[in-house]
Design a protein around this motif. Structure first.
Motif, PDB file in Angstrom:
ATOM      1  N   TYR A  19       9.837 -11.173 -19.817  1.00  0.00           N
ATOM      2  CA  TYR A  19      10.186 -12.033 -20.954  1.00  0.00           C
ATOM      3  C   TYR A  19      10.318 -13.496 -20.554  1.00  0.00           C
ATOM      4  CZ  TYR A  19      11.314  -7.647 -23.314  1.00  0.00           C
ATOM      5  OH  TYR A  19      11.245  -6.404 -23.870  1.00  0.00           O
ATOM      6  N   LEU A  69      10.120 -10.694 -27.655  1.00  0.00           N
ATOM      7  CA  LEU A  69      10.274  -9.250 -27.507  1.00  0.00           C
ATOM      8  C   LEU A  69       9.260  -8.502 -28.355  1.00  0.00           C
ATOM      9  CD1 LEU A  69      12.924  -9.866 -25.958  1.00  0.00           C
ATOM     10  CD2 LEU A  69      13.969  -7.971 -27.201  1.00  0.00           C
ATOM     11  N   GLY A  95      16.967   0.490 -20.122  1.00  0.00           N
ATOM     12  CA  GLY A  95      15.901  -0.450 -20.452  1.00  0.00           C
ATOM     13  C   GLY A  95      15.987  -0.954 -21.871  1.00  0.00           C
ATOM     14  N   LYS A  96      16.273  -0.051 -22.814  1.00  0.00           N
ATOM     15  CA  LYS A  96      16.409  -0.455 -24.212  1.00  0.00           C
ATOM     16  C   LYS A  96      17.622  -1.364 -24.393  1.00  0.00           C
ATOM     17  CE  LYS A  96      12.810   1.468 -25.902  1.00  0.00           C
ATOM     18  NZ  LYS A  96      11.717   0.605 -26.402  1.00  0.00           N
ATOM     19  N   GLN A 111      16.804  -4.811 -23.117  1.00  0.00           N
ATOM     20  CA  GLN A 111      16.000  -5.587 -24.060  1.00  0.00           C
ATOM     21  C   GLN A 111      16.882  -6.230 -25.125  1.00  0.00           C
ATOM     22  OE1 GLN A 111      13.201  -2.109 -24.633  1.00  0.00           O
ATOM     23  NE2 GLN A 111      11.726  -3.774 -24.869  1.00  0.00           N
ATOM     24  N   ALA A 124       6.623  -4.052 -22.532  1.00  0.00           N
ATOM     25  CA  ALA A 124       7.994  -3.710 -22.164  1.00  0.00           C
ATOM     26  C   ALA A 124       8.214  -2.206 -22.197  1.00  0.00           C
ATOM     27  CB  ALA A 124       8.976  -4.414 -23.105  1.00  0.00           C
ATOM     28  N   ASN A 125       7.698  -1.552 -23.253  1.00  0.00           N
ATOM     29  CA  ASN A 125       7.838  -0.101 -23.344  1.00  0.00           C
ATOM     30  C   ASN A 125       7.163   0.595 -22.170  1.00  0.00           C
ATOM     31  OD1 ASN A 125       9.310  -0.208 -25.696  1.00  0.00           O
ATOM     32  ND2 ASN A 125       7.537   0.052 -27.037  1.00  0.00           N
ATOM     33  N   SER A 145      12.812  -6.731 -13.771  1.00  0.00           N
ATOM     34  CA  SER A 145      11.404  -6.748 -14.188  1.00  0.00           C
ATOM     35  C   SER A 145      11.265  -7.135 -15.652  1.00  0.00           C
ATOM     36  CB  SER A 145      10.776  -5.370 -13.942  1.00  0.00           C
ATOM     37  OG  SER A 145      10.788  -5.040 -12.565  1.00  0.00           O
ATOM     38  N   LEU A 146      12.189  -6.652 -16.497  1.00  0.00           N
ATOM     39  CA  LEU A 146      12.159  -7.035 -17.913  1.00  0.00           C
ATOM     40  C   LEU A 146      12.430  -8.528 -18.083  1.00  0.00           C
ATOM     41  CD1 LEU A 146      14.025  -4.036 -19.594  1.00  0.00           C
ATOM     42  CD2 LEU A 146      11.632  -4.672 -19.926  1.00  0.00           C
ATOM     43  N   VAL A 170       9.386   0.162 -19.129  1.00  0.00           N
ATOM     44  CA  VAL A 170      10.580   1.011 -19.184  1.00  0.00           C
ATOM     45  C   VAL A 170      10.228   2.447 -18.823  1.00  0.00           C
ATOM     46  CG1 VAL A 170      12.315   2.006 -20.726  1.00  0.00           C
ATOM     47  CG2 VAL A 170      11.829  -0.444 -20.813  1.00  0.00           C
TER      48      VAL A 170
END
Length: 473
Positions: free
Chosen positions: A340, A290, A415-416, A419, A297-298, A335-336, A301
């Motif tokens: 990852y 992460l 999204g957060k 994660q 990732a940001n 997608s996240l 999002v």
């Protein structure tokens, strides 16, 4: 056939307990999955932040495949730790002596008590001859590799020994309390030693956990290097002579206890210990991944947040706002997970989305309510505007802008949350370390030592689904 003869009853075939092998197979599959997930050919060049944990996973898998047990021996100086190990293997492989501190660093010797079982015995320096930081580091490294701990005492248990026992207890490993030099204390009995252990308790949580693990049955009396005794020898001519004679080590009770314990639950112990090490490595790998991919990732999002905000703001049909918003959140999570490198089925993504819905319930509920309210307002404004020459168009645009902003912020928060959930939930899933540990502990007999570790090895309550919020992991 005479009447006195009876027809022998058919033999009932004995049923082999395949659970230990199944446990090891599941643990092996979990480790292989983790190594495959973070392999260099999938994530590119492995960063230094990941390599150490990958090496740990590889070493743990190798130990599991070799079916090799590790038993670590701890205690204060002059308690006879090295002598106990020498007596177990039947050879003087480790140096012993009257001076304190003969063992300066951890040493390992091999032992095969039955010619089949393979065991590495790890000798350690006296816990009271190493300073606090070095002792803690050495203990953590050795205990982390051990499947069983032997704590050697001789005589009354001191407060320092009791404190060391409590510290070792935090490793959540099976422990045998070995009372050495029993030939010098014939009045001591197992129950008396255990009672002394209880008397040292101050009723704190750590003491309760220690007493739960070290029952009277885990106290073993031995004399690894018996003190020589003076004997009188009389010769046929009447001559008398006194000599010092040393008896054979009294080590059989400990040898039998170890063999029985490993034969009964050794394979499950190997599997659980491998998974505990894997769990820590998996968690570190997820966190480091992460961190390494934080920028990407940001960006992902924010990209989905913009898409969701624009789509919801522009859409004139209220119900489509809600359905479209959920779909965008679903695709964001997927997608996240792909970013990852956490391959997930649709069913697993659905469970993950359910967990995020619960963990961010108030925010998403607000988004849902405002989505319906403003969505209906937009639809009404659009219908009115179409009949009065777009007089209500500003109302439509205003409602759409507010709803879009709320939807975009909701996507950002989802999204957060995703994660955090993906990082903490890496040990769950079909072959996650926590999942397999739970499967093993749910099957073990309540009479085993490993069953007493159930609450500590897996503190999360067993349920058909992973935890519902990141805070529970």
């Amino acid at each position: 056939m005479s009447n006195s003869e009876t027809v022998p009853s058919p033999l009932v075939p004995s049923v082999k307990d395949d659970r230990p092998e199944t446990d090891c197979d599941r643990a092996r599959a979990s480790l292989q999955q983790s190594l495959s997930r973070y392999a260099a050919d999938k994530v590119g060049t492995v960063s230094p932040s990941l390599q150490g944990d990958l090496d740990t996973l590889a070493a743990t898998l190798a130990k599991l495949e070799q079916n090799n047990y590790r038993i670590a021996v701890f205690g204060l100086v002059s308690r006879g730790k090295s002598a106990v190990l020498n007596a177990l293997v039947g050879e003087k492989l480790l140096e012993t002596g009257p001076l304190n501190g003969v063992t300066r660093f951890p040493r390992s010797i091999h032992w095969s008590p039955d010619g089949i079982m393979q065991i590495d015995l790890i000798d350690t320096p006296g816990l009271d001859e190493i300073d606090g930081d070095a002792r803690a580091k050495m203990s953590a490294e050795v205990v982390g590799q051990a499947d069983l701990i032997l704590f050697v005492i001789a005589g009354d248990i001191t407060q320092l020994e009791y404190q060391a026992l409590r510290e070792l207890r935090q490793a959540h490993k099976p422990l045998l309390l070995v009372f050495n030099k029993a030939d010098l204390y014939p009045e001591q009995a197992q129950q008396e030693i255990y009672q002394q252990l209880r008397n040292l308790s101050d009723n704190s949580l750590g003491d309760e956990l220690l007493q739960r693990l070290v029952s009277a049955d885990e106290v073993v009396m031995v004399a690894a290097d018996p003190t020589p005794m003076q004997v009188r020898i009389e010769y046929p001519d009447g001559t008398k002579k006194f000599e010092w004679e040393k008896s054979a080590p009294q080590i059989e009770p400990l040898k039998t206890k170890i063999k029985d314990l490993l034969a009964r639950e050794g394979r499950s112990l190997l599997a659980v210990n491998a998974l505990v090490q894997a769990r820590s490595a998996q968690t570190n790998l997820a966190k480091n991944t992460l961190t390494d991919l934080q920028a990407e990732a940001n960006s992902l999002v924010w990209e989905f947040a913009r898409y969701k905000a624009i789509a919801v703001a522009a859409n004139p049909i209220a119900i489509f706002d809600v359905l479209g918003g959920v779909f965008v959140d679903f695709m964001l999570i997927r997608s996240l997970a792909k970013l990852y490198n956490l391959p997930m089925t649709k069913y697993e993504i659905k469970k993950l989305l359910n967990g995020i819905l619960f963990s961010s319930g108030s925010l998403l509920l607000g988004e849902l309510v405002t989505g319906i309210a403003f969505g209906v307002g937009k639809t009404t404004a659009l219908l009115i505007g179409s009949s009065v020459n777009f007089a209500a168009l500003p109302g439509y645009l205003g409602a759409g802008a507010i709803q879009g902003a709320i939807a975009g912020y909701g996507a950002y928060m989802v999204g957060k949350a995703a994660q955090t959930y993906l990082a903490a939930g890496c040990t769950w899933g079909q072959l996650g370390a926590n999942t397999v540990i739970r499967e093993i502990l749910d099957r073990v007999d309540d009479a085993t030592i490993i069953s007493r570790l159930r609450d500590e090895l897996l503190p999360v309550p067993a349920s058909p689904n992973p935890p519902q919020s990141p805070a529970q992991l």
